[in-house]
Design an enzyme around this catalytic site. Structure first.
Site, PDB file in Angstrom:
ATOM      1  N   HIS A 185       0.820  -1.221   0.000  1.00 50.39           N
ATOM      2  CA  HIS A 185       0.000   0.000   0.000  1.00 50.39           C
ATOM      3  C   HIS A 185       0.850   1.265   0.000  1.00 50.39           C
ATOM      4  CE1 HIS A 185       0.417   0.064   4.491  1.00 50.39           C
ATOM      5  NE2 HIS A 185       0.307   1.359   4.299  1.00 50.39           N
ATOM      6  N   ASP A 244      -0.315  -7.445   1.428  1.00 49.30           N
ATOM      7  CA  ASP A 244       0.235  -6.089   1.512  1.00 49.30           C
ATOM      8  C   ASP A 244       1.759  -6.167   1.677  1.00 49.30           C
ATOM      9  OD1 ASP A 244       0.466  -3.397   1.657  1.00 49.30           O
ATOM     10  OD2 ASP A 244      -0.615  -3.148   3.552  1.00 49.30           O
ATOM     11  N   SER A 340       4.281   2.568   8.290  1.00 51.18           N
ATOM     12  CA  SER A 340       3.686   1.739   7.251  1.00 51.18           C
ATOM     13  C   SER A 340       4.833   1.082   6.487  1.00 51.18           C
ATOM     14  CB  SER A 340       2.907   2.598   6.265  1.00 51.18           C
ATOM     15  OG  SER A 340       1.699   2.984   6.839  1.00 51.18           O
TER      16      SER A 340
END
Ligand SMILES: *[C@@H]1O[C@H](CO)[C@@H](O)[C@H](O)[C@H]1NC(C)=O
Ligand SMILES: *[C@@H]1O[C@H](CO)[C@@H](O)[C@H](O)[C@H]1NC(C)=O
Ligand SMILES: *[C@@H]1O[C@H](CO)[C@@H](O)[C@H](O)[C@H]1NC(C)=O
Ligand SMILES: *[C@@H]1O[C@H](CO)[C@@H](O)[C@H](O)[C@H]1NC(C)=O
Ligand SMILES: *[C@@H]1O[C@H](CO)[C@@H](O)[C@H](O)[C@H]1NC(C)=O
Length: 394
Positions: A185, A244, A340
Site C-alpha cells: 500500500h 500487503d 507503514s
C-alpha cells in the site's frame, strides 16, 4: 533471604549492563540447562532480551513474582558474572531452507523431476550469518527510543507528493544488500517513490550520536539509495487488504556497516510456524504514515499478538481472518510508532546467536496500539516464495 539474594543478583546484572562490552564475534556460547529445566545458552545478560527487559522493569520497581522466579532460575551452571542461562526460544537447528522458486528454471527443459529442493539461489543473496545482529544493548522500554545503530535494518522511504514536495511517508527493512521489504500500500499512484534511506536514527540531525559504555559514539552518515525496481504483490487489493507486501530493489549494494545491516527473515518452516505461537512482537519505527504526525528519533514498542477476529472487527474486514496476516497490538506499550511498511520483529536465538527476525510488515493501524485497537501485519513467513521469486529476477 532469598529476596535479598535475588536483589544482589539483579544488582550484579544491572552493573553488568553498564560494564558490558559488545562481543559481536563471540557467536557460540555454551549450552546450559536452566534451573526450571528449560534449555538455554550461557550468554551475556544484555544479549538476552527476556532477562534484560526484566532488569529494566526491576529498575522501575515493576518486577512481578513470576519474573523474579524466572530470573532466579537463570544462573549459568558455572557461575559467571554478567552471564545468564538465556532460554532458547527456538532450538538452533541446521538451517535447511525450503524456498521453492520456479524462476531460473529453464522453460525449455522437459524433465519434470525438478522437485529437488536444492538450496535456493536466494540464500546466497540473504546474509544468513550476519543478519539480525543488533550489536548493542537491545533497549526495549515501551515506546522509548532505541539506541543508535541498534536496529540497522530500518529503512525510510522518500516520496515526491503531488505538490512536488519530498517526504518520508513509509518505512521498510533491509533484507539483503540490495533489497528492502515494505508494504504494497506504500507503492501507489499518489506518491512517487524516489529514494530509500538507510542508517538513519534521528531524522533532524546530521550526525546521530549516542551515549554508551561511558562515552559518546556517533554513527556514520546515512546513505540514500535510488530505486532500480519495485515489485508490488500482484494480488494486493486495498479492498481486502491482503498481500500487503512489496520489494524494492536498490540501485547499488548497501554495504554492511555498524549502522546498516539486514534483518533475518523466517526462512525455515520451524521459524515460520512460530508466528502462530509467539505472543509478543516488537514494532520499530518513526511513525511514518500517510496521515499521522511522527517521531523524530527511532522508537520501539513491544506489542502482544491478539486473535485475528479482533482485526476483522476493528477494520470491518472479514478477509483478515487469514493466516497471511498477524493481528497484534494489545497495549503492553503506551505508544506505537510503526511505520507503514516497517518491520514487526522478534528477537530470537537463531544459528547460535540472538538475532532479530522479521515476522511482519506494518499494514494497517499500527498507530492505534496503545489505544486499545489492534494493528494488521502482513505475515512475512507466508510470502517467502514470493520474495524469493522476485529476488532472483534479473
Ligand atoms: C531439527 O531438525 C531435525 C532433523 O532435520 C528434526 O528432526 C527436528 O525436529 C528439528 N527440530 C526443530 C526444533 O525444528
Ligand atoms: C520442502 O518442501 C517440500 C514441498 O513443500 C517438502 O516436501 C519437503 O519436506 C520440504 N523440506 C524440508 C526440509 O522442509
Ligand atoms: C537454459 O537455456 C539456455 C538457452 O535457452 C541454454 O543455453 C542453457 O544451456 C540452458 N540451461 C540449462 C541448465 O538447461
Ligand atoms: C493471485 O491470484 C490468482 C488467482 O487467485 C492466483 O492464480 C495467483 O497465483 C496469485 N498470485 C500470486 C503471486 O499469489
Ligand atoms: C487467505 O488469503 C489468500 C490470498 O488472498 C487467499 O487465497 C485464501 O483463500 C485466503 N484464505 C482464507 C482462509 O480466507
Amino acid at each position: 533471604m532469598t529476596s535479598l539474594r535475588i536483589f544482589c543478583f539483579v544488582l550484579c546484572l544491572i552493573s553488568a549492563l553498564q560494564l558490558y562490552k559488545a562481543q559481536n564475534t563471540q557467536n557460540n556460547y555454551p549450552a546450559c540447562t536452566r534451573r526450571d529445566g528449560r534449555q538455554g545458552h550461557c550468554i551475556p545478560t544484555n544479549e538476552c532480551p527476556r532477562i534484560y527487559d526484566a532488569m529494566i522493569k526491576a529498575r522501575e520497581r515493576r518486577m512481578d513474582k513470576a519474573t523474579k522466579t524466572y530470573i532466579k532460575n537463570s544462573h549459568c551452571p558455572k557461575r559467571k558474572k554478567f552471564y545468564v542461562c538465556c532460554e532458547d526460544l527456538i532450538q538452533p537447528n541446521t538451517t535447511t531452507i525450503n524456498i521453492t522458486t520456479n524462476t531460473r528454471r529453464n522453460k525449455t527443459t522437459t524433465t519434470t523431476t525438478t522437485t529437488t529442493t536444492t538450496p535456493s539461489p536466494v540464500l546466497q543473496l540473504l546474509d544468513v550469518e550476519g543478519c539480525g545482529s543488533f550489536g548493542n544493548v537491545p533497549q526495549t522500554i515501551n515506546g522509548y527510543q532505541v539506541i543508535v545503530q541498534s536496529r540497522p535494518w530500518m529503512a525510510l522511504l522518500k516520496f515526491k507528493t503531488g505538490d512536488g514536495r519530498e517526504k518520508f511517508l513509509c518505512g521498510g527493512s533491509l533484507i539483503s544488500s540490495r533489497y528492502v521489504l515494505t508494504a504494497a500500500h506504500c507503492i501507489n499512484p499518489l506518491y512517487e517513490l524516489i529514494s530509500v534511506r538507510l542508517g538513519e536514527h534521528t531524522i533532524s540531525t546530521d550526525r546521530d550520536c549516542g551515549f554508551s559504555k561511558g562515552r559518546v559514539t556517533c554513527a556514520l552518515p546515512v546513505e540514500n539509495f535510488e530505486i532500480e525496481r519495485v515489485f508490488k504483490h500482484e494480488n494486493f487489493s486495498a479492498s481486502h487488504g491482503l498481500n500487503d507486501i512489496a520489494l524494492i530493489k536498490l540501485k547499488g549494494h548497501a554495504e554492511t556497516k555498524s549502522h546498516i545491516r539486514p534483518i533475518c527473515l523466517p526462512i525455515t518452516k520451524a521459524i515460520q510456524d512460530k508466528s502462530e505461537s509467539l505472543r509478543e512482537f516488537r514494532v520499530t519505527g518513526w511513525g511514518k504514515t500517510e496521515t499521522l504526525a511522527s517521531a523524530d528519533t527511532l522508537q520501539e514498542s513491544i506489542i502482544r499478538k491478539v486473535p485475528r477476529e479482533n482485526c476483522c472487527r476493528a477494520f470491518r474486514r472479514p478477509s483478515y481472518n487469514n493466516l497471511s496476516i498477524i493481528c497484534a497490538g494489545d497495549t503492553l506499550g503506551d505508544a506505537c510508532n510503526g511505520d507503514s511498511g516497517g518491520p514487526l520483529s522478534f528477537l530470537d536465538y537463531v544459528k547460535g546467536k540472538q538475532r532479530f527476525v522479521q515476522y511482519g510488515i506494518v499494514s494497517a493501524g499500527s498507530n492505534n496500539c496503545g489505544r486499545g485497537l489492534p494493528g494488521v501485519y502482513t505475515n512475512v513467513g507466508k510470502f517467502l516464495s514470493w520474495i524469493a521469486e522476485k529476488m532472483v529476477e534479473p
